[in-house]
Structures are given as structure tokens and as C-alpha cells.
Scaffold this motif. Structure first.
Motif, PDB file in Angstrom:
ATOM      1  N   THR A 237       0.810  -1.220   0.000  1.00  0.00           N
ATOM      2  CA  THR A 237       0.000   0.000   0.000  1.00  0.00           C
ATOM      3  C   THR A 237       0.845   1.273   0.000  1.00  0.00           C
ATOM      4  O   THR A 237       0.305   2.370  -0.104  1.00  0.00           O
ATOM      5  CB  THR A 237      -0.939   0.035   1.222  1.00  0.00           C
TER       6      THR A 237
ATOM      7  N   GLU B 270       0.434   3.899  -2.926  1.00  0.00           N
ATOM      8  CA  GLU B 270      -0.847   4.617  -2.825  1.00  0.00           C
ATOM      9  C   GLU B 270      -0.818   5.608  -1.664  1.00  0.00           C
ATOM     10  O   GLU B 270      -1.301   6.738  -1.788  1.00  0.00           O
ATOM     11  CB  GLU B 270      -2.014   3.654  -2.649  1.00  0.00           C
TER      12      GLU B 270
ATOM     13  N   ALA C  12       1.093   8.570  -2.797  1.00  0.00           N
ATOM     14  CA  ALA C  12       0.302   9.378  -3.734  1.00  0.00           C
ATOM     15  C   ALA C  12      -0.747  10.206  -2.984  1.00  0.00           C
ATOM     16  O   ALA C  12      -0.937  11.394  -3.263  1.00  0.00           O
ATOM     17  CB  ALA C  12      -0.368   8.487  -4.775  1.00  0.00           C
ATOM     18  N   ARG C  13      -1.405   9.584  -2.017  1.00  0.00           N
ATOM     19  CA  ARG C  13      -2.413  10.306  -1.225  1.00  0.00           C
ATOM     20  C   ARG C  13      -1.757  11.408  -0.388  1.00  0.00           C
ATOM     21  O   ARG C  13      -2.327  12.491  -0.217  1.00  0.00           O
ATOM     22  CB  ARG C  13      -3.195   9.351  -0.347  1.00  0.00           C
TER      23      ARG C  13
ATOM     24  N   SER D 102       1.316  10.336 -10.239  1.00  0.00           N
ATOM     25  CA  SER D 102       0.682   9.390  -9.324  1.00  0.00           C
ATOM     26  C   SER D 102      -0.418  10.067  -8.508  1.00  0.00           C
ATOM     27  O   SER D 102      -1.506   9.513  -8.322  1.00  0.00           O
ATOM     28  CB  SER D 102       1.733   8.781  -8.400  1.00  0.00           C
TER      29      SER D 102
ATOM     30  N   ARG E 129      -3.370  10.729 -10.849  1.00  0.00           N
ATOM     31  CA  ARG E 129      -4.101   9.484 -11.125  1.00  0.00           C
ATOM     32  C   ARG E 129      -4.911   9.036  -9.906  1.00  0.00           C
ATOM     33  O   ARG E 129      -6.032   8.554 -10.045  1.00  0.00           O
ATOM     34  CB  ARG E 129      -3.125   8.392 -11.553  1.00  0.00           C
ATOM     35  N   GLN E 130      -4.351   9.193  -8.724  1.00  0.00           N
ATOM     36  CA  GLN E 130      -5.072   8.809  -7.503  1.00  0.00           C
ATOM     37  C   GLN E 130      -6.281   9.713  -7.302  1.00  0.00           C
ATOM     38  O   GLN E 130      -7.374   9.247  -6.987  1.00  0.00           O
ATOM     39  CB  GLN E 130      -4.152   8.876  -6.278  1.00  0.00           C
TER      40      GLN E 130
ATOM     41  N   ALA F 285      -8.868   8.709  -9.866  1.00  0.00           N
ATOM     42  CA  ALA F 285      -9.505   7.432  -9.511  1.00  0.00           C
ATOM     43  C   ALA F 285     -10.511   7.621  -8.384  1.00  0.00           C
ATOM     44  O   ALA F 285     -11.621   7.081  -8.426  1.00  0.00           O
ATOM     45  CB  ALA F 285      -8.443   6.407  -9.112  1.00  0.00           C
ATOM     46  N   ASP F 286     -10.135   8.402  -7.385  1.00  0.00           N
ATOM     47  CA  ASP F 286     -11.047   8.667  -6.267  1.00  0.00           C
ATOM     48  C   ASP F 286     -12.286   9.411  -6.757  1.00  0.00           C
ATOM     49  O   ASP F 286     -13.415   9.088  -6.385  1.00  0.00           O
ATOM     50  CB  ASP F 286     -10.354   9.490  -5.182  1.00  0.00           C
TER      51      ASP F 286
END
Length: 191
Positions: free
Chosen positions: A16, A19, A22-23, A66, A69-70, A73-74
Motif C-alpha cells: 500500500t 498509494e 500518492a495520497r 501518481s 491518477r489517484q 480514480a477517487d
């Protein structure tokens, strides 16, 4: 006979981590802006060693891609959830106006950060593809309720209203937003 011991917790592979990084980059952009994004700030926000951010994302552009993209996606996941909740008989213009007001009201900070990341593509070619993917995903989502051309038009109007709404001091009125969507939908029906 030798037994293999599992790696210490700190050294185990963490699937994880990319991700989380990225967050954390999204959080740093929210707090400081795109121009102040650094690997060091993201590492601190993610609670990971600095080497982790550079291991997964060698450059700041990689990190921004990244994060974009995150964020996309969210956003698309939230939009799909919204679309599933509409049912078949809902008034799309009214539902879209409600959605815009949600993004400009309770989700305003999220909207501002997403637009900062999206607009960063103006000066960072590495972000072009991720921005286009996001555009296409929104257009496809709206096209599922209308048709391909109308879905693209709704996507452009939706994004334009959000951009104007986060830049302006006052948010457009509900009636104005709904009228804009109704005109797009009516124009599509007449074509």
C-alpha cells in the motif's frame, strides 16, 4: 537446518506504500500547492522514509502523475457511486446541479486540489496523459446516461462550472447551474 525468519516489520514489503505516498502528495498539494511539492514533504506526510518516495517516484513529475491518477480514480469512483444512486427516472439536469453544488460546497477543498493537479498539466507534459484519462472517464460516465457526444459536452460543462466555482468568490446559483445543464441536454435531444 536453517529456518527463514520473516523480515522485521519495517523492512517488509508494503504493497500500500505507493498509494499512501500518492495520497500524501495530494495532501501536500492541498496544504502548500503544486509548486511547493517536494519528496521530503510527501515523505513526512506519508510517514515513510524519504528514500521510499524517491524509490517509487524518481522525479517530482512521477509523484505528480501518481497524485493526479489517484485523485482522478477517487473522483471517478465517487462519480460512479453518484450515478448508481440516480436510478433510471431521475432528472439529470437537477442531479448534475446538485452534484456541482456538492463539489463547490462540502467538497470544495477536494475540488480545488483536484483542479490544481489537473491544471499542472499545462506546464508538465508528463501529466497530459493522466489528465486526458480523467477527462475520458468523466465523459464516459455521463455518456452512459445520454450518448457519447452529450457525455463529452456534459463533462466539459461540469468541469468548467467547477473551475469557475472554485475561482469565484460566490458560487453560481442552483437555478443557473440547472438551466445550463438543461440547455445542454435539450440541445442534445434536438440534434
Amino acid at each position: 537446518m536453517s529456518t527463514t525468519q520473516p523480515a522485521p516489520a519495517a523492512r517488509r514489503k508494503d504493497p500500500t506504500r505507493p498509494e499512501r505516498i500518492a495520497r500524501a502528495a495530494i495532501d501536500v498539494v492541498a496544504e502548500r500547492g503544486v509548486d511547493k511539492l517536494t519528496h521530503r514533504a510527501v515523505a513526512a506526510a506519508a510517514g515513510v522514509p524519504l528514500g521510499s518516495t524517491t524509490y517509487y517516484f524518481a522525479t517530482l513529475d512521477d509523484l505528480l502523475v501518481s497524485a493526479l491518477r489517484q485523485a482522478a480514480a477517487d473522483d471517478v469512483a465517487q462519480m460512479r457511486q453518484w450515478a448508481e444512486g440516480l436510478g433510471d427516472n431521475g432528472d439529470l439536469a437537477t442531479a448534475l446541479a446538485d452534484l456541482v453544488l456538492h463539489y463547490l460546497g462540502p467538497a470544495r477543498l477536494q475540488t480545488a486540489v483536484q483542479h490544481q493537479l489537473y491544471i499542472a498539466a499545462l506546464h508538465k507534459p508528463a501529466l497530459h496523459h493522466a489528465s486526458q484519462e480523467w477527462d475520458n472517464a468523466l465523459a464516459e460516465l455521463f455518456a452512459a446516461r445520454t450518448d457519447e457526444a452529450t457525455g463529452r459536452a456534459l463533462s466539459v460543462v461540469f468541469c468548467g462550472l467547477l473551475l469557475q466555482g472554485i475561482v469565484r468568490e460566490t458560487v453560481p446559483g442552483r437555478d443557473e447551474i440547472e438551466m445550463i445543464f438543461r440547455r445542454v441536454l435539450t440541445g442534445a435531444a434536438e440534434s
